[in-house]
Design a protein around this motif. Structure first.
Motif, PDB file in Angstrom:
ATOM      1  N   ARG A  16       0.806  -1.279  -0.114  1.00 26.93           N
ATOM      2  CA  ARG A  16       0.022  -0.012   0.173  1.00 26.93           C
ATOM      3  C   ARG A  16       1.018   1.416  -0.113  1.00 26.93           C
ATOM      4  O   ARG A  16       0.718   2.235  -0.654  1.00 26.93           O
ATOM      5  CB  ARG A  16      -0.922  -0.087   1.261  1.00 26.93           C
ATOM      6  CG  ARG A  16      -1.702   1.143   1.443  1.00 26.93           C
ATOM      7  CD  ARG A  16      -2.628   0.963   2.597  1.00 26.93           C
ATOM      8  NE  ARG A  16      -3.235   2.090   2.914  1.00 26.93           N
ATOM      9  CZ  ARG A  16      -3.438   2.737   4.019  1.00 26.93           C
ATOM     10  NH1 ARG A  16      -3.104   2.077   5.044  1.00 26.93           N
ATOM     11  NH2 ARG A  16      -3.862   3.775   4.242  1.00 26.93           N
ATOM     12  N   LEU A  17       1.784   1.293   0.912  1.00 28.09           N
ATOM     13  CA  LEU A  17       2.883   2.195   0.787  1.00 28.09           C
ATOM     14  C   LEU A  17       3.519   2.521  -0.504  1.00 28.09           C
ATOM     15  O   LEU A  17       3.820   3.678  -0.975  1.00 28.09           O
ATOM     16  CB  LEU A  17       3.663   2.340   2.125  1.00 28.09           C
ATOM     17  CG  LEU A  17       3.511   2.737   3.450  1.00 28.09           C
ATOM     18  CD1 LEU A  17       4.339   2.422   4.418  1.00 28.09           C
ATOM     19  CD2 LEU A  17       3.194   4.026   3.523  1.00 28.09           C
ATOM     20  N   MET A  18       3.967   1.388  -0.962  1.00 28.59           N
ATOM     21  CA  MET A  18       4.618   1.561  -2.166  1.00 28.59           C
ATOM     22  C   MET A  18       3.526   2.148  -3.310  1.00 28.59           C
ATOM     23  O   MET A  18       4.038   2.940  -4.392  1.00 28.59           O
ATOM     24  CB  MET A  18       5.030   0.100  -2.617  1.00 28.59           C
ATOM     25  CG  MET A  18       5.957   0.160  -4.070  1.00 28.59           C
ATOM     26  SD  MET A  18       7.336   1.054  -4.023  1.00 28.59           S
ATOM     27  CE  MET A  18       8.425  -0.179  -3.210  1.00 28.59           C
ATOM     28  N   LEU A  19       2.408   1.813  -3.369  1.00 32.79           N
ATOM     29  CA  LEU A  19       1.227   2.290  -4.539  1.00 32.79           C
ATOM     30  C   LEU A  19       1.129   3.628  -4.010  1.00 32.79           C
ATOM     31  O   LEU A  19       1.286   4.456  -5.244  1.00 32.79           O
ATOM     32  CB  LEU A  19       0.265   1.480  -4.111  1.00 32.79           C
ATOM     33  CG  LEU A  19      -0.913   1.623  -5.238  1.00 32.79           C
ATOM     34  CD1 LEU A  19      -0.340   1.201  -6.585  1.00 32.79           C
ATOM     35  CD2 LEU A  19      -2.409   0.841  -4.965  1.00 32.79           C
ATOM     36  N   ILE A  20       1.123   4.246  -2.709  1.00 34.07           N
ATOM     37  CA  ILE A  20       0.732   5.673  -2.663  1.00 34.07           C
ATOM     38  C   ILE A  20       2.050   6.384  -3.038  1.00 34.07           C
ATOM     39  O   ILE A  20       2.228   7.391  -3.636  1.00 34.07           O
ATOM     40  CB  ILE A  20       0.873   5.790  -0.985  1.00 34.07           C
ATOM     41  CG1 ILE A  20      -0.778   5.360  -0.653  1.00 34.07           C
ATOM     42  CG2 ILE A  20       0.741   7.337  -0.573  1.00 34.07           C
ATOM     43  CD1 ILE A  20      -0.845   5.058   0.977  1.00 34.07           C
ATOM     44  N   SER A  21       3.380   5.680  -2.900  1.00 37.56           N
ATOM     45  CA  SER A  21       4.576   6.570  -3.262  1.00 37.56           C
ATOM     46  C   SER A  21       4.485   6.526  -4.705  1.00 37.56           C
ATOM     47  O   SER A  21       4.958   7.611  -5.209  1.00 37.56           O
ATOM     48  CB  SER A  21       5.863   5.616  -2.881  1.00 37.56           C
ATOM     49  OG  SER A  21       7.157   6.150  -3.298  1.00 37.56           O
TER      50      SER A  21
END
Length: 184
Positions: A17-22
């Motif tokens: 999720r953090l990677m997708l937001i990034s």
């Protein structure tokens, strides 16, 4: 000292999720900034610097971003250790850089250390885009990738802002511990 809260981004937040937001922030910032700069510098043609130099700039951005986190700590007199580790995951070997400090750091100093590369690289790249508009797409690419890298920093900052005023931060292998003094 008592531990007020332990922050572990991999445990508290889903890493995908953090990677997708990034990635989303990286794309949005590049598109928006490129549109704004293109409107302002519409008559200037873009110049190329070559694929190899572009990839080299992108690859060196992460280590530079990581090292800039510790510049405020160095100025504050806190000793840090830089180490390279070889990590094996699923049969693949990769090199990871870890910078550690040995003593707890004041909350405000740690917030400054977390935000320092975000602001320094972004301001430098935007000034570069303004100074050399024919290379603005490269500077804006660096700005957007740096913003994507900074997502993880902002997650920590969000947790630290909620911490008590005079708390200190201590790094551990999984994240950070926010410590407060024991009541007397």
């Amino acid at each position: 000292m008592n531990c007020w809260k332990s922050v572990n981004t991999l445990k508290d937040f889903d890493s995908s999720r953090l990677m997708l937001i990034s990635l989303g922030i990286t794309l949005c910032i590049f598109i928006i900034s490129y549109l704004i700069f293109s409107l302002y510098y519409g008559d200037i043609s873009s110049q190329g610097i070559g694929f190899t130099l572009t990839v080299a700039a992108i690859v060196t951005l992460y280590p530079v971003h990581t090292m800039l986190h510790y510049v405020p700590l160095w100025f504050a007199g806190i000793k840090t250790d830089v180490r390279l580790y070889k990590v094996k995951k699923k049969g693949k070997q990769k090199v990871t850089m870890k910078v550690q400090f040995n003593k707890p750091v004041a909350k405000n100093l740690y917030i400054t250390a977390l935000l320092f590369p975000s602001f320094l690289i972004t301001i430098g790249a935007l000034l570069g885009a303004l100074t050399w508009p024919e290379y603005m797409h490269y500077f804006l690419l660096i700005t957007s990738i740096n913003a994507g890298l900074s997502v993880y920093d902002w997650v920590y900052v969000k947790q630290l802002i909620k911490a008590p005023k005079y708390s200190v931060v201590e790094r551990n292998k999984n994240g950070v511990d926010i410590l407060v003094k024991q009541p007397s």
